[in-house]
Enzyme design. Structure first.
Site, PDB file in Angstrom:
ATOM      1  CG  HIS A 321      81.842  40.870  59.926  1.00 18.51           C
ATOM      2  ND1 HIS A 321      83.130  40.643  59.528  1.00 18.51           N
ATOM      3  CD2 HIS A 321      81.112  40.967  58.785  1.00 18.51           C
ATOM      4  CE1 HIS A 321      83.186  40.600  58.200  1.00 18.51           C
ATOM      5  NE2 HIS A 321      81.975  40.806  57.731  1.00 18.51           N
ATOM      6  N   GLY A 322      81.062  42.445  64.326  1.00 17.71           N
ATOM      7  CA  GLY A 322      80.064  42.627  65.375  1.00 17.71           C
ATOM      8  C   GLY A 322      80.623  42.554  66.775  1.00 17.71           C
TER       9      GLY A 322
END
Length: 465
Positions: A321-322
């Protein structure tokens, strides 16, 4: 370009469909491809070359795998293609975080730091890589045939409804429709309805909550009410933002003649964490299960190995996700730990009343959303402390002022416009929009456009992933 923007509604969408509908059937993939590339180039033209390169890589690798007579060579080609795809993702998404972490260590030891200028993350890269990997693996597993047409495959990879933020559309789901699809007024109308509902979810609910979330997660030492107000606002914002995008993407797919998979099914009504992940971002959940969890061994190696595989899968899913900080990895570990506890609980034949299990599940989800949204681990711990009443209880002046009547009114009207009709008319695919008449969606959409015209378009939250 944002779906929930006037330029998309008044410029790109009508021009694209005017060309698409007059294009002969055999050339519609060409029109779709060119339109999708123009849509992407509107954001960052220089990164379009990267998307094209990854597309050609996946297309060529699949053909080589299909033509190869050696099983070992097939596997070797698959691994090389996956590594190359992941390398692009690691470079753009995690190099900044790794260099920053290393420089922090070097600074603490009074050593020279690494000169570095932050890399910009290409929008949609994560979803492009997931689409490419799933296609390559499916060709290797012989669950789909390799697509020899570069135009058709590129149209699949670049299709603008799902290119930027999903849902993850596996090639085998739309293989037949890529080859031949027939325009249908009923399908087009269903797509328009679905798009309008998703647009309303984004503009009337998610965007209305955005300033409250930004304020709440920026507070220092928030009170119990402040912390839970911010967390609750984000819980709703993230759902209506992403579910709204997914609804718009599915609607646009229907308008083009494609049937995308559902991505949400009332996730906050889940009775367990396992149930939550069967309802939330369902295309990512199934992707992680089929291409990561099962590849790690799934539940075939006994209880201990199963728990390790669950934890690894969710940790990697969190990291996907990041790459701005380590919060997403921690969030993934929290989710993996919760899944392990849930599995251990059910394996022992234990149970609890639905109302209690729903409440506990939502509590765990919301506490995990806190670190998911926080700018840093220190911010998350500060908000967690507030959620457990360590900074007092009463609402602060900043949150009280932010909850002004106009925001509350817009939010309530948004909920009424989007949620209430779905409960009255029935459900299909967990969202209940396909059976609507056009009247209510049109009125809701018109109201959302008026609201949008008075504010700046806000990007979708999942664009950053």
């Amino acid at each position: 370009m944002v779906f929930a923007s006037l330029e998309f509604l008044t410029l790109f969408l009508p021009l694209f469909f005017a060309l698409y509908l007059v294009t002969p059937q055999r050339f519609r993939n060409h029109t779709l491809l060119v339109g999708s590339w123009l849509f992407y180039a509107w954001w960052t033209p220089k990164f379009l070359l990267l998307i094209i390169a990854l597309t050609v890589l996946a297309w060529g690798a699949a053909i080589l795998i299909d033509k190869s007579q050696s099983e070992q060579r097939k596997t070797r080609l698959m691994v090389i293609a996956i590594v190359l795809n992941l390398s692009s993702l690691v470079w753009y998404k995690y190099t900044n975080m790794l260099v920053y972490s290393l420089n922090t260590i070097l600074t603490g030891r009074d050593m020279p730091t690494i000169p570095w200028e932050n890399l910009m993350l290409p929008i949609g890269l994560s979803f492009t890589v997931l689409h490419a990997i799933s296609y390559i693996v499916d060709v290797r597993r012989k669950t789909v045939d390799a697509q020899y047409s570069i135009i058709s495959f590129s149209a699949y990879m670049a299709m603008f409804p799902h290119l930027i933020a999903g849902p993850i559309v596996r090639y085998k789901v739309i293989d037949t429709e890529l080859r031949e699809r027939v325009f249908s007024i009923d399908k087009f109308a269903a797509g328009v309805r679905r798009f309008m509902v998703g647009f309303s979810m984004k503009v009337l609910i998610a965007d209305t909550l955005s300033p409250i979330v930004t304020l709440g997660f920026g507070l220092h030492n928030p009170s119990l009410i402040d912390a839970w107000t911010a967390c609750a606002a984000y819980t709703l914002q993230l759902y209506f933002d992403f579910a709204g995008y997914s609804a718009m993407a599915i609607g646009l797919g229907l308008m083009l003649g494609f049937d995308f998979q559902e991505n949400f099914n009332n996730p906050y009504l889940a009775v367990s964490i396992q149930d939550f992940w069967r309802r939330w971002h369902m295309t990512l959940s199934s992707w992680l299960r089929d291409y990561l969890y099962i590849s790690l061994g799934g539940n075939r190696g006994g209880p201990t190995r199963t728990y390790i595989n669950l934890l690894l899968t969710m940790a990697i899913g969190g990291l996907w996700h990041g790459g701005e900080n380590w919060n997403y990895l921690i969030w993934g570990i929290i989710q993996g730990t919760a899944l392990c506890c849930d599995r251990a609980f059910t394996q022992r034949g234990l149970s609890m009343p639905n109302y209690l299990s729903r409440t506990l599940t939502l509590l765990v989800v919301m506490l995990a959303w806190t670190i998911f949204r926080s700018e840093s681990f220190a911010t998350a711990t500060d908000i967690w402390a507030g959620q457990f009443g360590m900074h007092g209880v009463a609402m602060g002046d900043a949150i009280a002022q932010a909850l002004r009547p106009s925001i509350i009114l817009t939010f309530v009207l948004g909920l009424i416009c989007v949620v209430y009709p779905a409960t009255k008319i029935g459900k299909q695919g967990g969202l209940g929009f396909a059976g609507w008449s056009m009247t209510w969606p049109v009125l809701t959409f018109a109201y959302a456009v008026v609201v949008l015209a008075g504010q700046k378009a806000i990007p979708f939250l999942y664009f950053q992933f």
